[in-house]
Design a protein around this motif. Structure first.
Motif, PDB file in Angstrom:
ATOM      1  N   ASN A 136      85.345   6.869 -63.647  1.00  0.00           N
ATOM      2  CA  ASN A 136      85.414   7.326 -62.265  1.00  0.00           C
ATOM      3  C   ASN A 136      84.002   7.512 -61.718  1.00  0.00           C
ATOM      4  O   ASN A 136      83.244   8.327 -62.220  1.00  0.00           O
ATOM      5  CB  ASN A 136      86.201   8.636 -62.202  1.00  0.00           C
ATOM      6  CG  ASN A 136      86.445   9.089 -60.786  1.00  0.00           C
ATOM      7  OD1 ASN A 136      86.260   8.335 -59.839  1.00  0.00           O
ATOM      8  ND2 ASN A 136      86.862  10.320 -60.639  1.00  0.00           N
ATOM      9  N   LEU A 137      83.639   6.755 -60.706  1.00  0.00           N
ATOM     10  CA  LEU A 137      82.314   6.851 -60.098  1.00  0.00           C
ATOM     11  C   LEU A 137      82.306   7.953 -59.052  1.00  0.00           C
ATOM     12  O   LEU A 137      83.262   8.117 -58.310  1.00  0.00           O
ATOM     13  CB  LEU A 137      81.939   5.531 -59.424  1.00  0.00           C
ATOM     14  CG  LEU A 137      81.836   4.306 -60.330  1.00  0.00           C
ATOM     15  CD1 LEU A 137      81.553   3.063 -59.491  1.00  0.00           C
ATOM     16  CD2 LEU A 137      80.732   4.489 -61.352  1.00  0.00           C
ATOM     17  N   ASN A 138      81.216   8.710 -58.984  1.00  0.00           N
ATOM     18  CA  ASN A 138      81.092   9.712 -57.933  1.00  0.00           C
ATOM     19  C   ASN A 138      79.899   9.446 -57.027  1.00  0.00           C
ATOM     20  O   ASN A 138      79.641  10.202 -56.112  1.00  0.00           O
ATOM     21  CB  ASN A 138      81.007  11.120 -58.520  1.00  0.00           C
ATOM     22  CG  ASN A 138      79.706  11.381 -59.261  1.00  0.00           C
ATOM     23  OD1 ASN A 138      78.892  10.484 -59.464  1.00  0.00           O
ATOM     24  ND2 ASN A 138      79.512  12.607 -59.666  1.00  0.00           N
ATOM     25  N   LYS A 139      79.188   8.331 -57.302  1.00  0.00           N
ATOM     26  CA  LYS A 139      77.993   8.048 -56.518  1.00  0.00           C
ATOM     27  C   LYS A 139      77.707   6.549 -56.509  1.00  0.00           C
ATOM     28  O   LYS A 139      77.763   5.896 -57.538  1.00  0.00           O
ATOM     29  CB  LYS A 139      76.808   8.793 -57.126  1.00  0.00           C
ATOM     30  CG  LYS A 139      75.598   8.919 -56.264  1.00  0.00           C
ATOM     31  CD  LYS A 139      74.539   9.786 -56.922  1.00  0.00           C
ATOM     32  CE  LYS A 139      75.053  11.202 -57.060  1.00  0.00           C
ATOM     33  NZ  LYS A 139      74.122  12.147 -57.620  1.00  0.00           N
ATOM     34  N   ILE A 140      77.426   6.027 -55.326  1.00  0.00           N
ATOM     35  CA  ILE A 140      76.920   4.670 -55.155  1.00  0.00           C
ATOM     36  C   ILE A 140      75.640   4.801 -54.350  1.00  0.00           C
ATOM     37  O   ILE A 140      75.638   5.450 -53.299  1.00  0.00           O
ATOM     38  CB  ILE A 140      77.923   3.767 -54.409  1.00  0.00           C
ATOM     39  CG1 ILE A 140      79.217   3.608 -55.211  1.00  0.00           C
ATOM     40  CG2 ILE A 140      77.300   2.402 -54.116  1.00  0.00           C
ATOM     41  CD1 ILE A 140      80.322   2.896 -54.466  1.00  0.00           C
ATOM     42  N   ILE A 141      74.555   4.221 -54.825  1.00  0.00           N
ATOM     43  CA  ILE A 141      73.265   4.331 -54.143  1.00  0.00           C
ATOM     44  C   ILE A 141      72.872   2.956 -53.621  1.00  0.00           C
ATOM     45  O   ILE A 141      72.804   1.997 -54.387  1.00  0.00           O
ATOM     46  CB  ILE A 141      72.185   4.880 -55.098  1.00  0.00           C
ATOM     47  CG1 ILE A 141      72.612   6.255 -55.617  1.00  0.00           C
ATOM     48  CG2 ILE A 141      70.831   4.947 -54.403  1.00  0.00           C
ATOM     49  CD1 ILE A 141      71.769   6.771 -56.754  1.00  0.00           C
ATOM     50  N   ILE A 149      68.449  15.279 -52.838  1.00  0.00           N
ATOM     51  CA  ILE A 149      69.590  14.558 -52.273  1.00  0.00           C
ATOM     52  C   ILE A 149      70.397  13.909 -53.393  1.00  0.00           C
ATOM     53  O   ILE A 149      71.631  14.017 -53.433  1.00  0.00           O
ATOM     54  CB  ILE A 149      69.120  13.507 -51.244  1.00  0.00           C
ATOM     55  CG1 ILE A 149      68.617  14.201 -49.979  1.00  0.00           C
ATOM     56  CG2 ILE A 149      70.240  12.524 -50.911  1.00  0.00           C
ATOM     57  CD1 ILE A 149      67.924  13.288 -48.997  1.00  0.00           C
ATOM     58  N   LEU A 150      69.723  13.246 -54.311  1.00  0.00           N
ATOM     59  CA  LEU A 150      70.417  12.576 -55.414  1.00  0.00           C
ATOM     60  C   LEU A 150      71.142  13.564 -56.317  1.00  0.00           C
ATOM     61  O   LEU A 150      72.218  13.265 -56.838  1.00  0.00           O
ATOM     62  CB  LEU A 150      69.436  11.736 -56.229  1.00  0.00           C
ATOM     63  CG  LEU A 150      68.894  10.503 -55.514  1.00  0.00           C
ATOM     64  CD1 LEU A 150      67.781   9.865 -56.336  1.00  0.00           C
ATOM     65  CD2 LEU A 150      70.005   9.498 -55.248  1.00  0.00           C
ATOM     66  N   ASN A 151      70.579  14.756 -56.502  1.00  0.00           N
ATOM     67  CA  ASN A 151      71.198  15.763 -57.364  1.00  0.00           C
ATOM     68  C   ASN A 151      72.285  16.563 -56.659  1.00  0.00           C
ATOM     69  O   ASN A 151      73.171  17.106 -57.314  1.00  0.00           O
ATOM     70  CB  ASN A 151      70.136  16.728 -57.902  1.00  0.00           C
ATOM     71  CG  ASN A 151      69.211  16.076 -58.897  1.00  0.00           C
ATOM     72  OD1 ASN A 151      69.600  15.159 -59.606  1.00  0.00           O
ATOM     73  ND2 ASN A 151      67.969  16.519 -58.930  1.00  0.00           N
ATOM     74  N   THR A 152      72.225  16.636 -55.339  1.00  0.00           N
ATOM     75  CA  THR A 152      73.144  17.481 -54.575  1.00  0.00           C
ATOM     76  C   THR A 152      74.389  16.754 -54.106  1.00  0.00           C
ATOM     77  O   THR A 152      75.489  17.306 -54.141  1.00  0.00           O
ATOM     78  CB  THR A 152      72.410  18.079 -53.348  1.00  0.00           C
ATOM     79  OG1 THR A 152      71.290  18.835 -53.803  1.00  0.00           O
ATOM     80  CG2 THR A 152      73.327  18.964 -52.533  1.00  0.00           C
ATOM     81  N   PHE A 153      74.224  15.517 -53.661  1.00  0.00           N
ATOM     82  CA  PHE A 153      75.321  14.818 -52.996  1.00  0.00           C
ATOM     83  C   PHE A 153      76.024  13.826 -53.910  1.00  0.00           C
ATOM     84  O   PHE A 153      75.402  13.192 -54.755  1.00  0.00           O
ATOM     85  CB  PHE A 153      74.801  14.064 -51.761  1.00  0.00           C
ATOM     86  CG  PHE A 153      74.316  14.977 -50.678  1.00  0.00           C
ATOM     87  CD1 PHE A 153      75.199  15.579 -49.798  1.00  0.00           C
ATOM     88  CD2 PHE A 153      72.962  15.234 -50.521  1.00  0.00           C
ATOM     89  CE1 PHE A 153      74.756  16.426 -48.803  1.00  0.00           C
ATOM     90  CE2 PHE A 153      72.498  16.077 -49.528  1.00  0.00           C
ATOM     91  CZ  PHE A 153      73.402  16.669 -48.665  1.00  0.00           C
ATOM     92  N   SER A 154      77.315  13.712 -53.686  1.00  0.00           N
ATOM     93  CA  SER A 154      78.126  12.660 -54.291  1.00  0.00           C
ATOM     94  C   SER A 154      78.618  11.781 -53.151  1.00  0.00           C
ATOM     95  O   SER A 154      78.755  12.239 -52.023  1.00  0.00           O
ATOM     96  CB  SER A 154      79.315  13.252 -55.037  1.00  0.00           C
ATOM     97  OG  SER A 154      78.881  13.985 -56.137  1.00  0.00           O
ATOM     98  N   GLY A 155      78.905  10.543 -53.454  1.00  0.00           N
ATOM     99  CA  GLY A 155      79.389   9.618 -52.446  1.00  0.00           C
ATOM    100  C   GLY A 155      78.488   8.403 -52.365  1.00  0.00           C
ATOM    101  O   GLY A 155      77.815   8.047 -53.327  1.00  0.00           O
TER     102      GLY A 155
END
Length: 91
Positions: free
Chosen positions: A3-8, A81-87
């Motif tokens: 399950n992915l929680n982040k796409i950059i 930002i990378l540590n705080t946000f998912s999405g």
């Protein structure tokens, strides 16, 4: 499948990252986090002065404004930002 929680999304200006992020958000249901919008939170938190910026723009032009703004958003903010946000994070 994990399950992915982040796409950059990272790339040059005007290459379609924001459009792709919006499309991916619709398809996946993941929240879209455009760094161009989120960075204003960090700029103000770091002391960015909107009145001063307007005066710089009027008196010295856009390049001087960009030079002023760069001091209020940096690598530590990107890391946060990378540590705080998912999405879907659109750089």
């Amino acid at each position: 499948m994990k399950n992915l929680n982040k796409i950059i999304l990272i790339g040059p200006l005007a290459t379609g990252k924001s459009t792709l992020a919006e499309d991916l958000s619709t398809i996946t249901g993941m929240k879209n986090i455009p760094v161009d919008k989120v960075k204003w939170h960090y700029r103000f938190k770091n002391g960015y002065d909107i009145v001063k910026s307007r005066n710089i723009l009027r008196s010295n032009g856009f390049d001087a404004l960009l030079d002023y703004a760069k001091d209020f958003f940096g690598p530590a903010d990107l890391e946060d930002i990378l540590n705080t946000f998912s999405g879907i994070i659109d750089f």
